[in-house]
Design a protein around this motif. Sequence first.
Motif, PDB file in Angstrom:
ATOM      1  N   VAL A  15      17.079  49.399  -7.340  1.00 22.66           N
ATOM      2  CA  VAL A  15      17.076  50.758  -7.885  1.00 22.66           C
ATOM      3  C   VAL A  15      18.501  51.312  -7.961  1.00 22.66           C
ATOM      4  O   VAL A  15      18.823  52.102  -8.861  1.00 22.66           O
ATOM      5  N   LEU A  16      19.368  50.887  -7.054  1.00 27.24           N
ATOM      6  CA  LEU A  16      20.748  51.368  -7.051  1.00 27.24           C
ATOM      7  C   LEU A  16      21.580  50.811  -8.216  1.00 27.24           C
ATOM      8  O   LEU A  16      22.641  51.353  -8.523  1.00 27.24           O
ATOM      9  N   ILE A  17      21.110  49.771  -8.889  1.00 35.85           N
ATOM     10  CA  ILE A  17      21.873  49.188  -9.997  1.00 35.85           C
ATOM     11  C   ILE A  17      22.063  50.196 -11.131  1.00 35.85           C
ATOM     12  O   ILE A  17      23.202  50.450 -11.537  1.00 35.85           O
ATOM     13  N   PRO A  18      20.988  50.815 -11.660  1.00 37.81           N
ATOM     14  CA  PRO A  18      21.238  51.826 -12.704  1.00 37.81           C
ATOM     15  C   PRO A  18      21.993  53.044 -12.171  1.00 37.81           C
ATOM     16  O   PRO A  18      22.752  53.672 -12.920  1.00 37.81           O
ATOM     17  N   PHE A  41      27.242  50.664  -0.129  1.00 40.44           N
ATOM     18  CA  PHE A  41      25.949  50.912   0.515  1.00 40.44           C
ATOM     19  C   PHE A  41      24.962  49.790   0.181  1.00 40.44           C
ATOM     20  O   PHE A  41      24.255  49.290   1.058  1.00 40.44           O
ATOM     21  N   ALA A  42      24.911  49.391  -1.080  1.00 44.36           N
ATOM     22  CA  ALA A  42      24.027  48.292  -1.482  1.00 44.36           C
ATOM     23  C   ALA A  42      24.405  47.005  -0.759  1.00 44.36           C
ATOM     24  O   ALA A  42      23.531  46.243  -0.327  1.00 44.36           O
ATOM     25  N   SER A  43      25.707  46.758  -0.588  1.00 42.04           N
ATOM     26  CA  SER A  43      26.170  45.560   0.122  1.00 42.04           C
ATOM     27  C   SER A  43      25.726  45.575   1.579  1.00 42.04           C
ATOM     28  O   SER A  43      25.335  44.543   2.120  1.00 42.04           O
ATOM     29  N   ASP A  46      22.163  44.666   1.923  1.00 32.25           N
ATOM     30  CA  ASP A  46      21.981  43.221   1.794  1.00 32.25           C
ATOM     31  C   ASP A  46      22.075  42.566   3.174  1.00 32.25           C
ATOM     32  O   ASP A  46      21.245  41.732   3.538  1.00 32.25           O
ATOM     33  N   TRP A  47      23.080  42.938   3.937  1.00 34.25           N
ATOM     34  CA  TRP A  47      23.210  42.401   5.291  1.00 34.25           C
ATOM     35  C   TRP A  47      22.061  42.898   6.167  1.00 34.25           C
ATOM     36  O   TRP A  47      21.459  42.123   6.911  1.00 34.25           O
ATOM     37  N   LEU A  48      21.748  44.189   6.058  1.00 29.32           N
ATOM     38  CA  LEU A  48      20.753  44.813   6.924  1.00 29.32           C
ATOM     39  C   LEU A  48      19.359  44.233   6.708  1.00 29.32           C
ATOM     40  O   LEU A  48      18.632  43.992   7.680  1.00 29.32           O
ATOM     41  N   ASP A  49      18.973  43.993   5.469  1.00 37.73           N
ATOM     42  CA  ASP A  49      17.615  43.463   5.246  1.00 37.73           C
ATOM     43  C   ASP A  49      17.457  42.077   5.867  1.00 37.73           C
ATOM     44  O   ASP A  49      16.423  41.763   6.448  1.00 37.73           O
ATOM     45  N   GLY A  50      18.501  41.262   5.790  1.00 35.51           N
ATOM     46  CA  GLY A  50      18.437  39.943   6.431  1.00 35.51           C
ATOM     47  C   GLY A  50      18.389  40.037   7.939  1.00 35.51           C
ATOM     48  O   GLY A  50      17.633  39.314   8.604  1.00 35.51           O
ATOM     49  N   THR A 139      34.044  46.269  -4.179  1.00 33.87           N
ATOM     50  CA  THR A 139      34.150  47.660  -3.725  1.00 33.87           C
ATOM     51  C   THR A 139      35.547  48.204  -4.013  1.00 33.87           C
ATOM     52  O   THR A 139      35.694  49.319  -4.517  1.00 33.87           O
ATOM     53  N   CYS A 140      36.570  47.412  -3.711  1.00 32.26           N
ATOM     54  CA  CYS A 140      37.956  47.832  -3.996  1.00 32.26           C
ATOM     55  C   CYS A 140      38.169  48.036  -5.489  1.00 32.26           C
ATOM     56  O   CYS A 140      38.809  49.014  -5.906  1.00 32.26           O
ATOM     57  N   LEU A 141      37.657  47.131  -6.307  1.00 28.80           N
ATOM     58  CA  LEU A 141      37.848  47.229  -7.753  1.00 28.80           C
ATOM     59  C   LEU A 141      37.100  48.422  -8.351  1.00 28.80           C
ATOM     60  O   LEU A 141      37.571  49.030  -9.312  1.00 28.80           O
TER      61      LEU A 141
END
Length: 191
Positions: A15-18, A41-43, A46-50, A139-141
Amino acid sequence: MRITVPTALTLMRIVLIPVLVVVFYLPYKWTSFAAAAVFAFASVTDWLDGWIARRYNQYSAFGAFLDPVADKLMVAVALLLIVQVHPTKWMALWAAVIIGREIAVSALREWMAALGERARVKVASIGKFKTIVQMVALTCLLYQEPLLGLPVFAIGEWLLAVAALLTLWSGWAYLRAAWPVLGRDERTGVN
């Protein structure tokens, strides 16, 4: 089908993609910060769900399918946004390497699974390290602006180059692991 917490986090990442795309193109000064924050936050999710899935044994077949799809979509969209705004040959090359490797490894995993050899191409530690470098680079870019005197965008460019090289290395590791199966003669089953 019951939606577990890790699967809900993965769905939220999709959902965060759009949201990322809309925020990226808003005509305000703060949009680069907001886009970087959405991606960061999305990144983290990714770590948190695993972590939650492993810690609380909340695995699901749907989650196992959806998690890598969400990751690849988020990374591909971020790369497309960045290349569109900064269309240099190097940025395009690094984006092509990263997206191309993701497509190739996904196809390899699918093919190996169809042959009953999926365990040969499981995620390796180099792939996890590549993901961390890639997420920090993107994130930096997306942030683009200097921060505390640091050239955040230039740091992102260098990290993206490192991520692309790690992408090639991890892709080679997957290919090498699958090679005994890839090299078999389909008629005889012998290498």
